[in-house]
Design a protein around this motif. Structure first.
Motif, PDB file in Angstrom:
ATOM      1  N   ALA A  38       0.830  -1.206   0.000  1.00 42.39           N
ATOM      2  CA  ALA A  38       0.000   0.000   0.000  1.00 42.39           C
ATOM      3  C   ALA A  38       0.863   1.253   0.000  1.00 42.39           C
ATOM      4  O   ALA A  38       0.564   2.232  -0.700  1.00 42.39           O
ATOM      5  CB  ALA A  38      -0.924  -0.008   1.217  1.00 42.39           C
ATOM      6  N   LYS A  39       1.944   1.235   0.768  1.00 46.02           N
ATOM      7  CA  LYS A  39       2.834   2.398   0.830  1.00 46.02           C
ATOM      8  C   LYS A  39       3.483   2.663  -0.521  1.00 46.02           C
ATOM      9  O   LYS A  39       3.588   3.810  -0.969  1.00 46.02           O
ATOM     10  CB  LYS A  39       3.905   2.162   1.900  1.00 46.02           C
ATOM     11  N   ALA A  40       3.871   1.592  -1.208  1.00 45.01           N
ATOM     12  CA  ALA A  40       4.491   1.733  -2.532  1.00 45.01           C
ATOM     13  C   ALA A  40       3.489   2.239  -3.565  1.00 45.01           C
ATOM     14  O   ALA A  40       3.822   3.059  -4.432  1.00 45.01           O
ATOM     15  CB  ALA A  40       5.071   0.400  -2.972  1.00 45.01           C
ATOM     16  N   LYS A  41       2.245   1.759  -3.483  1.00 48.60           N
ATOM     17  CA  LYS A  41       1.225   2.163  -4.445  1.00 48.60           C
ATOM     18  C   LYS A  41       0.773   3.599  -4.239  1.00 48.60           C
ATOM     19  O   LYS A  41       0.506   4.333  -5.205  1.00 48.60           O
ATOM     20  CB  LYS A  41       0.009   1.231  -4.336  1.00 48.60           C
ATOM     21  N   LEU A  42       0.683   4.006  -2.990  1.00 50.88           N
ATOM     22  CA  LEU A  42       0.149   5.335  -2.681  1.00 50.88           C
ATOM     23  C   LEU A  42       1.186   6.443  -2.828  1.00 50.88           C
ATOM     24  O   LEU A  42       0.837   7.588  -3.122  1.00 50.88           O
ATOM     25  CB  LEU A  42      -0.414   5.347  -1.254  1.00 50.88           C
ATOM     26  N   ALA A  43       2.466   6.128  -2.620  1.00 48.69           N
ATOM     27  CA  ALA A  43       3.511   7.147  -2.666  1.00 48.69           C
ATOM     28  C   ALA A  43       3.772   7.605  -4.098  1.00 48.69           C
ATOM     29  O   ALA A  43       3.643   6.826  -5.047  1.00 48.69           O
ATOM     30  CB  ALA A  43       4.794   6.598  -2.046  1.00 48.69           C
ATOM     31  N   SER A  44       4.130   8.884  -4.234  1.00 45.71           N
ATOM     32  CA  SER A  44       4.497   9.413  -5.542  1.00 45.71           C
ATOM     33  C   SER A  44       5.891   8.932  -5.903  1.00 45.71           C
ATOM     34  O   SER A  44       6.726   8.675  -5.028  1.00 45.71           O
ATOM     35  CB  SER A  44       4.468  10.943  -5.509  1.00 45.71           C
ATOM     36  N   GLU A  45       6.157   8.810  -7.190  1.00 45.69           N
ATOM     37  CA  GLU A  45       7.456   8.309  -7.642  1.00 45.69           C
ATOM     38  C   GLU A  45       8.578   9.256  -7.218  1.00 45.69           C
ATOM     39  O   GLU A  45       8.521  10.455  -7.445  1.00 45.69           O
ATOM     40  CB  GLU A  45       7.460   8.169  -9.162  1.00 45.69           C
ATOM     41  N   GLY A  46       9.593   8.673  -6.596  1.00 42.31           N
ATOM     42  CA  GLY A  46      10.756   9.452  -6.203  1.00 42.31           C
ATOM     43  C   GLY A  46      10.581  10.247  -4.930  1.00 42.31           C
ATOM     44  O   GLY A  46      11.505  10.929  -4.495  1.00 42.31           O
ATOM     45  N   ARG A  47       9.408  10.205  -4.319  1.00 41.12           N
ATOM     46  CA  ARG A  47       9.164  10.963  -3.098  1.00 41.12           C
ATOM     47  C   ARG A  47       8.747  10.025  -1.973  1.00 41.12           C
ATOM     48  O   ARG A  47       8.033   9.049  -2.212  1.00 41.12           O
ATOM     49  CB  ARG A  47       8.045  11.987  -3.315  1.00 41.12           C
ATOM     50  N   PRO A  48       9.165  10.336  -0.748  1.00 42.05           N
ATOM     51  CA  PRO A  48       8.725   9.506   0.379  1.00 42.05           C
ATOM     52  C   PRO A  48       7.232   9.703   0.616  1.00 42.05           C
ATOM     53  O   PRO A  48       6.681  10.754   0.291  1.00 42.05           O
ATOM     54  CB  PRO A  48       9.554  10.057   1.558  1.00 42.05           C
ATOM     55  N   PRO A  49       6.540   8.712   1.168  1.00 42.13           N
ATOM     56  CA  PRO A  49       5.098   8.838   1.404  1.00 42.13           C
ATOM     57  C   PRO A  49       4.776   9.937   2.407  1.00 42.13           C
ATOM     58  O   PRO A  49       5.533  10.168   3.355  1.00 42.13           O
ATOM     59  CB  PRO A  49       4.703   7.459   1.938  1.00 42.13           C
ATOM     60  N   THR A  50       3.668  10.616   2.185  1.00 45.28           N
ATOM     61  CA  THR A  50       3.234  11.671   3.097  1.00 45.28           C
ATOM     62  C   THR A  50       2.562  11.047   4.323  1.00 45.28           C
ATOM     63  O   THR A  50       2.301   9.844   4.370  1.00 45.28           O
ATOM     64  CB  THR A  50       2.237  12.602   2.400  1.00 45.28           C
ATOM     65  N   GLY A  51       2.251  11.912   5.308  1.00 45.71           N
ATOM     66  CA  GLY A  51       1.562  11.421   6.507  1.00 45.71           C
ATOM     67  C   GLY A  51       0.215  10.807   6.177  1.00 45.71           C
ATOM     68  O   GLY A  51      -0.167   9.779   6.738  1.00 45.71           O
ATOM     69  N   ALA A  52      -0.526  11.432   5.249  1.00 47.99           N
ATOM     70  CA  ALA A  52      -1.835  10.914   4.858  1.00 47.99           C
ATOM     71  C   ALA A  52      -1.705   9.559   4.163  1.00 47.99           C
ATOM     72  O   ALA A  52      -2.519   8.652   4.372  1.00 47.99           O
ATOM     73  CB  ALA A  52      -2.541  11.910   3.943  1.00 47.99           C
ATOM     74  N   GLN A  53      -0.676   9.413   3.342  1.00 47.06           N
ATOM     75  CA  GLN A  53      -0.461   8.143   2.655  1.00 47.06           C
ATOM     76  C   GLN A  53      -0.052   7.043   3.626  1.00 47.06           C
ATOM     77  O   GLN A  53      -0.492   5.893   3.496  1.00 47.06           O
ATOM     78  CB  GLN A  53       0.609   8.324   1.570  1.00 47.06           C
ATOM     79  N   LEU A  54       0.763   7.390   4.617  1.00 45.90           N
ATOM     80  CA  LEU A  54       1.127   6.412   5.647  1.00 45.90           C
ATOM     81  C   LEU A  54      -0.104   6.002   6.457  1.00 45.90           C
ATOM     82  O   LEU A  54      -0.265   4.826   6.815  1.00 45.90           O
ATOM     83  CB  LEU A  54       2.188   6.995   6.577  1.00 45.90           C
ATOM     84  N   ALA A  55      -0.983   6.983   6.737  1.00 42.00           N
ATOM     85  CA  ALA A  55      -2.204   6.675   7.487  1.00 42.00           C
ATOM     86  C   ALA A  55      -3.099   5.725   6.695  1.00 42.00           C
ATOM     87  O   ALA A  55      -3.679   4.784   7.258  1.00 42.00           O
ATOM     88  CB  ALA A  55      -2.953   7.961   7.818  1.00 42.00           C
ATOM     89  N   ALA A  56      -3.206   5.958   5.391  1.00 40.52           N
ATOM     90  CA  ALA A  56      -4.026   5.089   4.546  1.00 40.52           C
ATOM     91  C   ALA A  56      -3.439   3.673   4.482  1.00 40.52           C
ATOM     92  O   ALA A  56      -4.166   2.671   4.571  1.00 40.52           O
ATOM     93  CB  ALA A  56      -4.136   5.671   3.143  1.00 40.52           C
ATOM     94  N   ALA A  57      -2.116   3.584   4.328  1.00 42.05           N
ATOM     95  CA  ALA A  57      -1.461   2.270   4.298  1.00 42.05           C
ATOM     96  C   ALA A  57      -1.640   1.545   5.629  1.00 42.05           C
ATOM     97  O   ALA A  57      -1.847   0.321   5.670  1.00 42.05           O
ATOM     98  CB  ALA A  57       0.024   2.440   3.987  1.00 42.05           C
ATOM     99  N   THR A  58      -1.584   2.309   6.718  1.00 37.58           N
ATOM    100  CA  THR A  58      -1.787   1.746   8.051  1.00 37.58           C
ATOM    101  C   THR A  58      -3.185   1.175   8.196  1.00 37.58           C
ATOM    102  O   THR A  58      -3.373   0.067   8.708  1.00 37.58           O
ATOM    103  CB  THR A  58      -1.562   2.835   9.121  1.00 37.58           C
ATOM    104  N   LEU A  59      -4.187   1.937   7.739  1.00 37.50           N
ATOM    105  CA  LEU A  59      -5.572   1.495   7.856  1.00 37.50           C
ATOM    106  C   LEU A  59      -5.806   0.210   7.066  1.00 37.50           C
ATOM    107  O   LEU A  59      -6.400  -0.755   7.560  1.00 37.50           O
ATOM    108  CB  LEU A  59      -6.507   2.595   7.358  1.00 37.50           C
ATOM    109  N   LEU A  60      -5.312   0.180   5.833  1.00 36.00           N
ATOM    110  CA  LEU A  60      -5.498  -0.996   4.979  1.00 36.00           C
ATOM    111  C   LEU A  60      -4.828  -2.239   5.570  1.00 36.00           C
ATOM    112  O   LEU A  60      -5.418  -3.318   5.625  1.00 36.00           O
ATOM    113  CB  LEU A  60      -4.935  -0.715   3.587  1.00 36.00           C
TER     114      LEU A  60
END
Length: 238
Positions: A38-60
């Motif tokens: 989930a973290k790999a899919k949600l993160a933008s290419e070349g950028r670390p995942p944002t707090g919102a993206q980490l929260a979404a990956a956590t929930l899933l």
């Protein structure tokens, strides 16, 4: 610990080991796999995942791990709780496989989902407090100039254990009480719900009851997290 050894011997410390191993093999592996994907899919290419993206990956990952690992969680709670029950109320599961068969025969398939709500809450909180705090602490240590080494992984996972134990303690207490109070076959007693159990604990025992067992929970979780994250980091580099 001394009372357990006195009453049941050293092997009493390992009650529910097969269920605990089954839980780790289902719950923990699912969380790690889904969180990374989930973290790999949600993160933008070349950028670390944002707090919102980490929260979404956590929930899933928390929901996925909670659903997959719930049957093993029930077995784990029941087998560890058996020693505290009177002899006539014990379930006497020989191992996780035997317990699963007996539970399905006596209570039906629906028994696999009992306690699922607090289990999902606990799984989501555990994933957030363990994975996110580990990632953030590790990133901060790396920015401070420390090399990406075992010592950094050890320090980050050690601190993540403190955070996770504290955050998850209320959900752990509620989940364990719901699962341990499951009705036996033929009983008309209803299984208490998550919020009902929380209210009962609050009214009867107060706030501190939600943190009962914090020390043994930390003694279990901290070594587990340190070993898990150190091995996880090694495997990521292979």
């Amino acid at each position: 610990m001394r009372a357990i050894v006195h009453e049941t011997g050293v092997l009493g410390l390992y009650s529910g080991l097969s269920a605990a191993l089954l839980r780790q093999g289902t719950y923990t592996m699912t969380r790690f796999a889904v969180y990374d994907l989930a973290k790999a899919k949600l993160a933008s290419e070349g950028r670390p995942p944002t707090g919102a993206q980490l929260a979404a990956a956590t929930l899933l990952s928390g929901v996925a791990g909670g659903v997959v690992g719930n049957p093993a969680e029930i077995l784990n709670v029941r087998m560890q709780n058996d020693q505290a029950l009177p002899a006539h109320r014990r379930r006497n599961y020989r191992n996780a496989a035997h317990g699963l068969v007996v539970m399905l025969r006596s209570e039906g398939v629906r028994a696999l989902a009992i306690g699922l709500a607090p289990s999902l809450v606990r799984a989501t909180l555990a994933t957030a407090s363990q994975f996110v705090s580990y990632d953030l602490l590790k990133a901060r240590l790396l920015r401070a100039g420390y090399p990406d080494s075992v010592s950094v992984h050890f320090a980050a996972s050690f601190a993540a254990g403190l955070v996770a134990t504290t955050v998850c303690s209320p959900a752990d207490v509620i989940k364990s009480r719901v699962m341990a109070s499951l009705r036996r076959s033929g009983s008309a007693r209803r299984v208490p719900g998550m919020w009902q159990t929380a209210r009962d604990i609050w009214r009867a025992e107060g706030l501190h009851a939600f943190f009962k067992g914090w020390v043994p929970a930390y003694m279990r979780l901290c070594p587990q997290l340190v070993i898990t994250f150190v091995i996880y980091e090694k495997l990521r580099k292979v």
